[in-house]
Motif scaffolding. Structure first.
Motif, short mmCIF file in Angstrom:
data_model
loop_
_atom_site.label_atom_id
_atom_site.label_comp_id
_atom_site.label_asym_id
_atom_site.label_seq_id
_atom_site.Cartn_x
_atom_site.Cartn_y
_atom_site.Cartn_z
N SER A 126 20.75 -37.27 -37.83
CA SER A 126 20.15 -38.49 -38.35
C SER A 126 18.80 -38.19 -38.98
CB SER A 126 19.97 -39.51 -37.22
OG SER A 126 19.09 -38.97 -36.25
N GLN A 127 18.32 -39.14 -39.81
CA GLN A 127 17.03 -38.99 -40.46
C GLN A 127 15.92 -39.16 -39.42
OE1 GLN A 127 16.59 -38.16 -43.60
NE2 GLN A 127 18.80 -38.05 -43.90
N THR A 130 33.82 -32.15 -36.23
CA THR A 130 33.84 -32.43 -37.67
C THR A 130 33.85 -33.93 -37.94
OG1 THR A 130 36.25 -32.29 -37.73
CG2 THR A 130 35.01 -30.29 -38.25
N LEU A 131 34.36 -34.74 -37.02
CA LEU A 131 34.41 -36.17 -37.24
C LEU A 131 33.11 -36.87 -36.85
CD1 LEU A 131 38.01 -36.96 -35.99
CD2 LEU A 131 37.21 -36.81 -38.34
N LEU A 132 32.27 -36.25 -36.06
CA LEU A 132 31.01 -36.87 -35.67
C LEU A 132 30.06 -36.91 -36.85
CD1 LEU A 132 30.32 -35.32 -32.16
CD2 LEU A 132 31.03 -37.64 -32.69
N PRO A 133 29.17 -37.92 -36.92
CA PRO A 133 28.22 -37.97 -38.03
C PRO A 133 27.22 -36.83 -37.92
CG PRO A 133 27.72 -39.68 -36.43
CD PRO A 133 29.02 -39.04 -36.00
N GLY A 134 26.64 -36.49 -39.04
CA GLY A 134 25.67 -35.40 -39.10
C GLY A 134 24.35 -35.80 -38.45
#
Length: 125
Positions: free
Chosen positions: A69-70, A63-67
């Motif tokens: 990427s573009q 949950t703390l990791l970023p989603g």
């Protein structure tokens, strides 16, 4: 009241004597088996606790990791995501044996993409 003639006291004494006669000590094997069972239960509880800690930590980490990427635009073709820069020039090193003045080149002008509704001169839509 005289305590020696108390009927309840004599009944309790008889029950205690009967209990002492039937009571026996647990053997060493029974005591060891009981200890092994308690030890297995403690280890099982410890293993379940460790799994919960590791699983909870993994869930918190996810949950703390970023989603996601573009997507990255490829470098070999012009980008269609935004307007082109007004003018880009690149400075090239001078060819061998020539003067030291800088040679500049500019990219070819961009042409708009062809569409199916192209209006020809002299015609109205």
């Amino acid at each position: 009241m005289n305590e020696s003639r108390d009927p309840l006291k004599s009944l309790f004494e008889e029950a205690a004597a009967a209990g002492r006669a039937r009571a026996s000590y647990a053997s060493a094997g029974e005591i060891s088996a009981r200890g092994r069972r308690v030890h297995r239960r403690r280890l099982a509880v410890l293993a379940v606790g460790a799994c919960l800690v590791v699983g909870g930590g993994g869930a918190a980490l996810v949950t703390l990791l970023p989603g996601p990427s573009q997507p990255v635009v490829p470098a070999t073709s012009p980008s269609v995501s935004g307007p082109a820069p007004a003018s880009t020039t690149a400075t090239l090193p001078p060819p061998a044996g020539t003067s030291s003045s800088a040679v500049t080149t500019s990219p070819p002008p961009l042409t708009p993409p062809a569409t199916s509704a192209t209006i020809l001169p002299g015609r109205t839509p």
